[in-house]
Design a protein around this motif. Structure first.
Motif, PDB file in Angstrom:
ATOM      1  N   GLY A 121     -52.622 118.141 -11.854  1.00 35.22           N
ATOM      2  CA  GLY A 121     -52.716 118.300 -13.291  1.00 35.22           C
ATOM      3  C   GLY A 121     -53.993 119.017 -13.686  1.00 35.22           C
ATOM      4  N   LYS A 122     -54.289 118.913 -14.977  1.00 39.25           N
ATOM      5  CA  LYS A 122     -55.497 119.554 -15.488  1.00 39.25           C
ATOM      6  C   LYS A 122     -56.767 118.941 -14.927  1.00 39.25           C
ATOM      7  N   SER A 123     -56.671 117.669 -14.514  1.00 42.71           N
ATOM      8  CA  SER A 123     -57.860 117.036 -13.941  1.00 42.71           C
ATOM      9  C   SER A 123     -58.289 117.720 -12.650  1.00 42.71           C
ATOM     10  N   VAL A 124     -57.320 118.275 -11.904  1.00 50.43           N
ATOM     11  CA  VAL A 124     -57.679 118.962 -10.658  1.00 50.43           C
ATOM     12  C   VAL A 124     -58.506 120.207 -10.949  1.00 50.43           C
ATOM     13  N   VAL A 125     -58.092 120.943 -11.979  1.00 46.42           N
ATOM     14  CA  VAL A 125     -58.858 122.137 -12.342  1.00 46.42           C
ATOM     15  C   VAL A 125     -60.264 121.753 -12.789  1.00 46.42           C
ATOM     16  N   LEU A 126     -60.353 120.665 -13.574  1.00 44.37           N
ATOM     17  CA  LEU A 126     -61.669 120.199 -14.012  1.00 44.37           C
ATOM     18  C   LEU A 126     -62.514 119.750 -12.820  1.00 44.37           C
ATOM     19  N   GLN A 127     -61.891 119.014 -11.871  1.00 42.01           N
ATOM     20  CA  GLN A 127     -62.627 118.550 -10.697  1.00 42.01           C
ATOM     21  C   GLN A 127     -63.096 119.728  -9.844  1.00 42.01           C
ATOM     22  N   LYS A 128     -62.241 120.752  -9.727  1.00 41.27           N
ATOM     23  CA  LYS A 128     -62.668 121.944  -8.971  1.00 41.27           C
ATOM     24  C   LYS A 128     -63.844 122.630  -9.645  1.00 41.27           C
ATOM     25  N   ALA A 129     -63.787 122.714 -10.973  1.00 42.15           N
ATOM     26  CA  ALA A 129     -64.907 123.332 -11.684  1.00 42.15           C
ATOM     27  C   ALA A 129     -66.189 122.518 -11.519  1.00 42.15           C
ATOM     28  N   ILE A 130     -66.048 121.174 -11.591  1.00 42.13           N
ATOM     29  CA  ILE A 130     -67.223 120.313 -11.401  1.00 42.13           C
ATOM     30  C   ILE A 130     -67.778 120.472  -9.991  1.00 42.13           C
ATOM     31  N   ALA A 131     -66.876 120.498  -8.996  1.00 44.80           N
ATOM     32  CA  ALA A 131     -67.324 120.653  -7.607  1.00 44.80           C
ATOM     33  C   ALA A 131     -68.021 121.996  -7.401  1.00 44.80           C
ATOM     34  N   LYS A 488     -45.808 113.440 -11.906  1.00 49.03           N
ATOM     35  CA  LYS A 488     -46.537 114.230 -10.910  1.00 49.03           C
ATOM     36  C   LYS A 488     -46.084 115.673 -10.915  1.00 49.03           C
ATOM     37  N   LYS A 489     -44.752 115.864 -10.977  1.00 49.36           N
ATOM     38  CA  LYS A 489     -44.241 117.238 -10.988  1.00 49.36           C
ATOM     39  C   LYS A 489     -44.655 117.963 -12.260  1.00 49.36           C
ATOM     40  N   GLU A 490     -44.682 117.228 -13.379  1.00 46.49           N
ATOM     41  CA  GLU A 490     -45.134 117.857 -14.624  1.00 46.49           C
ATOM     42  C   GLU A 490     -46.605 118.266 -14.512  1.00 46.49           C
ATOM     43  N   GLU A 491     -47.420 117.388 -13.913  1.00 46.97           N
ATOM     44  CA  GLU A 491     -48.833 117.741 -13.727  1.00 46.97           C
ATOM     45  C   GLU A 491     -48.983 118.908 -12.753  1.00 46.97           C
ATOM     46  N   ILE A 492     -48.164 118.914 -11.678  1.00 47.93           N
ATOM     47  CA  ILE A 492     -48.204 120.045 -10.750  1.00 47.93           C
ATOM     48  C   ILE A 492     -47.796 121.326 -11.463  1.00 47.93           C
ATOM     49  N   TYR A 493     -46.766 121.218 -12.319  1.00 50.90           N
ATOM     50  CA  TYR A 493     -46.327 122.392 -13.065  1.00 50.90           C
ATOM     51  C   TYR A 493     -47.433 122.906 -13.991  1.00 50.90           C
ATOM     52  N   LYS A 494     -48.104 121.959 -14.680  1.00 54.27           N
ATOM     53  CA  LYS A 494     -49.204 122.375 -15.559  1.00 54.27           C
ATOM     54  C   LYS A 494     -50.336 123.010 -14.749  1.00 54.27           C
ATOM     55  N   GLN A 495     -50.623 122.416 -13.579  1.00 57.91           N
ATOM     56  CA  GLN A 495     -51.675 122.980 -12.742  1.00 57.91           C
ATOM     57  C   GLN A 495     -51.312 124.385 -12.274  1.00 57.91           C
ATOM     58  N   LEU A 496     -50.054 124.558 -11.854  1.00 55.75           N
ATOM     59  CA  LEU A 496     -49.622 125.874 -11.396  1.00 55.75           C
ATOM     60  C   LEU A 496     -49.639 126.881 -12.539  1.00 55.75           C
ATOM     61  N   VAL A 497     -49.256 126.413 -13.744  1.00 55.27           N
ATOM     62  CA  VAL A 497     -49.309 127.326 -14.893  1.00 55.27           C
ATOM     63  C   VAL A 497     -50.743 127.737 -15.193  1.00 55.27           C
ATOM     64  N   THR A 498     -51.666 126.744 -15.100  1.00 49.21           N
ATOM     65  CA  THR A 498     -53.081 127.062 -15.327  1.00 49.21           C
ATOM     66  C   THR A 498     -53.608 128.034 -14.281  1.00 49.21           C
ATOM     67  N   GLU A 499     -53.260 127.795 -13.013  1.00 50.38           N
ATOM     68  CA  GLU A 499     -53.696 128.711 -11.961  1.00 50.38           C
ATOM     69  C   GLU A 499     -53.063 130.087 -12.121  1.00 50.38           C
ATOM     70  N   LEU A 500     -51.794 130.108 -12.586  1.00 47.40           N
ATOM     71  CA  LEU A 500     -51.139 131.402 -12.813  1.00 47.40           C
ATOM     72  C   LEU A 500     -51.822 132.171 -13.926  1.00 47.40           C
ATOM     73  N   GLU A 501     -52.240 131.455 -14.967  1.00 48.14           N
ATOM     74  CA  GLU A 501     -52.958 132.136 -16.053  1.00 48.14           C
ATOM     75  C   GLU A 501     -54.313 132.653 -15.597  1.00 48.14           C
ATOM     76  N   ASN A 502     -54.939 131.937 -14.644  1.00 48.69           N
ATOM     77  CA  ASN A 502     -56.242 132.379 -14.153  1.00 48.69           C
ATOM     78  C   ASN A 502     -56.133 133.514 -13.141  1.00 48.69           C
ATOM     79  N   LEU A 503     -54.969 133.698 -12.552  1.00 48.07           N
ATOM     80  CA  LEU A 503     -54.806 134.774 -11.567  1.00 48.07           C
ATOM     81  C   LEU A 503     -54.829 136.137 -12.257  1.00 48.07           C
ATOM     82  N   PRO A 504     -55.229 137.166 -11.537  1.00 52.31           N
ATOM     83  CA  PRO A 504     -55.196 138.520 -12.129  1.00 52.31           C
ATOM     84  C   PRO A 504     -53.765 138.946 -12.428  1.00 52.31           C
TER      85      PRO A 504
END
Length: 646
Positions: A121-131, A488-504
């Protein structure tokens, strides 16, 4: 190999290798880039093993050799079975480097495994940014406070530290409109008053704690308490609520009713006067009694008027007379035994004192809290209702007995005439009872059968209901598991959408898909061509074998026939010689053709080896080895000169 190199370069970029955009194949990798790529992969595969390896080559040749040997040993430790040494990194060979990088990329942990172990989910993106931010701060070298620049002061200065102090918070809980319409009277007005208080008087959550540092801790504690309460309710409903076969609202109301009944029983038992206290014995030491005593205030228990039975009032009156005599003697110096010739003034004085004490008791009772009066009144009311029900039951039983006795007394004056009548009535009643018993036996058998049948049906229904209840519980478990998986799948979907938006966005997915389809079609065509060539080779080999066998058989038959005629005719003898020479020449020709094919194959193998050697940059590597050899000799001579000087 171009597609393989692109995949390898993409994987190396993901592990942190700084590969330039101009680098398009493994052939363009330098020794420094190879060392960095291998070390980055080893650190991801085995952090403990890769943490001691540098990501760059040192300037000294001896240090370079040591780094090369360390990298070769580390690759062997993680399972690489190919030939590897310091020359693999210092004097790179394209096929060896490609095979090594392919092995390392295959050993990298898969994203699916990482995603299953980590929250999504979005928490993974936040945790990656914090790390990433923490890693960036850890990469900054530590400096003493006196040597810090303003930039270092921002990143390395210690922040404000506070203890984890929690204070209770008052959070507004809104009530929906339809719910408020259903409430009547005081409840509706109370809800509106509560809403007004929350809207106008209640301060915000951030202003309720006495210290600003306690806001976050208090909110976290409140949130944790609410989550734990919700979890406890879910566990209780899944274990006990489903077995009760009630709706959640009915289950809550029944539980609340049981709790209220239990509290009423405890309050009732605590409010009743203890028998020992009437005789001056010790009081009950229960917590609830102490709580009620605290509500009563500082007034002694003798001054509190409580409801009791006639027996308790009699006991209290008897023993209080005995106890009040010394008290009166102590206060007014009265004689210990009261005489019958007491004057009217003494009686009026006692009445005034009793009136003053009663007035004081009344003031103390009026000063009690509202809660005590409500509790005490409720307990007295319940006690009175119980006594009333018991007395009504006793009165009904006594009335029945009285009616029987009255009828018996009415029959006594004319006993001689009434005895035969009673006997006849008794005999008629006995006959009627026998007749009713026979009729009951007629009806009893089908009723027993019906009872057994209904009982069996009830037991079957109980079994069916228990089975359905177990199915409902399993369905609830499946629903809970499915809900968790969906979350979980919804959070994975949101995470993938966030990563897709961040990709070139300049990379086209269709181009990759088209390229993959082209590669698959090319592989399929090559496989078909290889299969065709193999089938053609098999057909040619079969044809060659058949022709060779046919030739041998034809030569054997011809040789036999010509040899028979050669004994008789000289010209046939010459033909036989020519036939033998022709056969030998043909064999030599076939052997020459086979040798030619073998030589051509060897030539192709040698050409491939030449190309491999040319791709391995043997000449360039030899030149580099010579340069490194000269550098090592210079370093050795410089060290020897330093030793001589020392």
């Amino acid at each position: 190999m171009e597609e393989v190199d692109n995949i390898l370069i993409h994987a190396l970029k993901q592990v942190g290798t700084e590969v330039s955009e101009e680098t398009g194949s493994i052939k363009q990798f330098t020794s420094e880039l190879i060392v960095e790529a291998v070390v980055r992969c080893i650190r991801v595969i085995d952090p403990g093993l890769g943490s001691a390896l540098p990501t760059f080559l040192p300037p000294g040749m001896s240090a370079r050799f040591r780094v090369g040997m360390s990298l070769a040993q580390a690759c062997q430790d993680i399972g690489y079975k190919g030939e590897i040494g310091y020359q693999t990194f210092l004097y790179s060979n394209e096929p060896e480097i490609r095979s090594l990088l392919m092995f390392l990329v295959e050993k990298l942990p898969r994203e699916s495994a990482e995603a299953s172990d980590q929250p999504t989910g979005k928490s993974v993106v936040l945790q990656k940014a914090i790390a990433a931010a923490i890693r960036a701060q850890l990469a900054v070298p530590w400096l003493p406070p006196n040597c810090r620049l303003p930039l270092h002061g921002e990143t390395q200065s210690p922040g404000a530290q506070h203890n984890f102090h929690v204070q209770p918070l008052s959070l507004p809980h809104c009530t929906k409109g339809p719910g408020k319409k259903q409430l009547k009277g005081g409840q509706g007005s109370l809800i509106y008053m509560l809403e007004d208080y929350q809207r106008d008087v209640l301060p915000p959550v951030t202003a309720q704690p006495s210290h600003q540092a306690s806001v976050v801790a208090s909110i976290l504690e409140q949130h944790t308490a609410e989550l734990s309460a919700a979890q406890e309710w879910d566990n209780e409903w899944n274990t006990q609520g489903l077995l009760s076969r009630l709706t959640p609202q009915e289950y809550r109301s029944r539980k609340l009713a049981r709790l209220r009944k239990r509290i009423e029983e405890q309050l009732r038992s605590a409010a009743l006067p203890c028998p020992e206290s009437a005789f001056g014995g010790p009081r009950s030491a229960s917590d609830l009694s102490e709580l009620l005593q605290a509500f009563r205030g500082s007034a002694p228990s003798d001054h509190i008027l409580t409801k009791g039975t006639h027996f308790t009032h009699t006991q209290k009156f008897t023993f209080t007379q005995v106890r009040t005599a010394p008290r009166a003697q102590h206060k007014h110096a009265a004689p210990p035994i009261l005489s019958g010739h007491q004057s009217e003034s003494d009686m009026q004085l006692r009445q005034q004192e009793e009136q003053a004490s009663l007035q004081q008791q009344f003031q103390q009772l009026s000063a009690l809290p509202c809660l005590l009066s409500c509790v005490h009144g409720g307990c007295v009311w319940v006690q009175v209702l119980d006594e009333l029900k018991q007395r009504e039951l006793g009165n009904s039983e006594k009335e029945e007995k009285m009616q029987v006795k009255k009828k018996t007394i009415d029959l006594l004056p004319d006993a001689d005439d009434n005895l035969p009548k009673l006997q006849a009535v008794v005999e008629a009643s006995a006959k009627r009872v026998v007749h009713l018993a026979s009729q009951w036996e007629k009806h009893r058998a089908p009723l027993i059968d019906e009872h057994r049948r209904l009982k069996e049906i009830c037991s079957n229904q109980d079994l069916e209901s228990s089975r359905k209840l177990s199915e409902i519980k399993s369905l609830h478990d499946k629903i809970r598991v499915s809900t968790e998986e969906a979350k979980k799948k919804e959070e994975i979907y949101k995470q993938l959408v966030t990563e897709l938006e961040n990709l070139p966005q300049d990379v086209s997915r269709s181009a990759y898909t088209q390229r993959i389809l082209e590669i698959v079609s090319n592989i399929k065509k090559q496989k078909e061509e290889i299969t065709k060539i193999l089938s053609d080779t098999k057909e040619l080999q079969k044809e060659i074998n058949s022709l060779t066998g046919k030739l041998d058989r034809t030569f054997a038959v011809t040789d036999e026939l010509v040899f028979k005629d050669a004994k008789k005719d000289e010209s046939v003898r010459k033909s036989y010689k020519y036939l033998a020479a022709l056969h030998e020449n043909c064999n030599q020709l076939i052997q020459t053709i086979e040798d030619t094919g073998t030589i051509l194959r060897e030539i192709r193998d040698l050409e491939e080896q030449i190309e491999t050697e040319n791709s391995s940059k043997t000449v360039a590597n030899l030149e580099r080895i010579l340069d490194d050899y000269k550098a090592i000799r210079q370093e050795n001579s410089a060290l020897a000169a330093k030793v001589r000087e020392g």
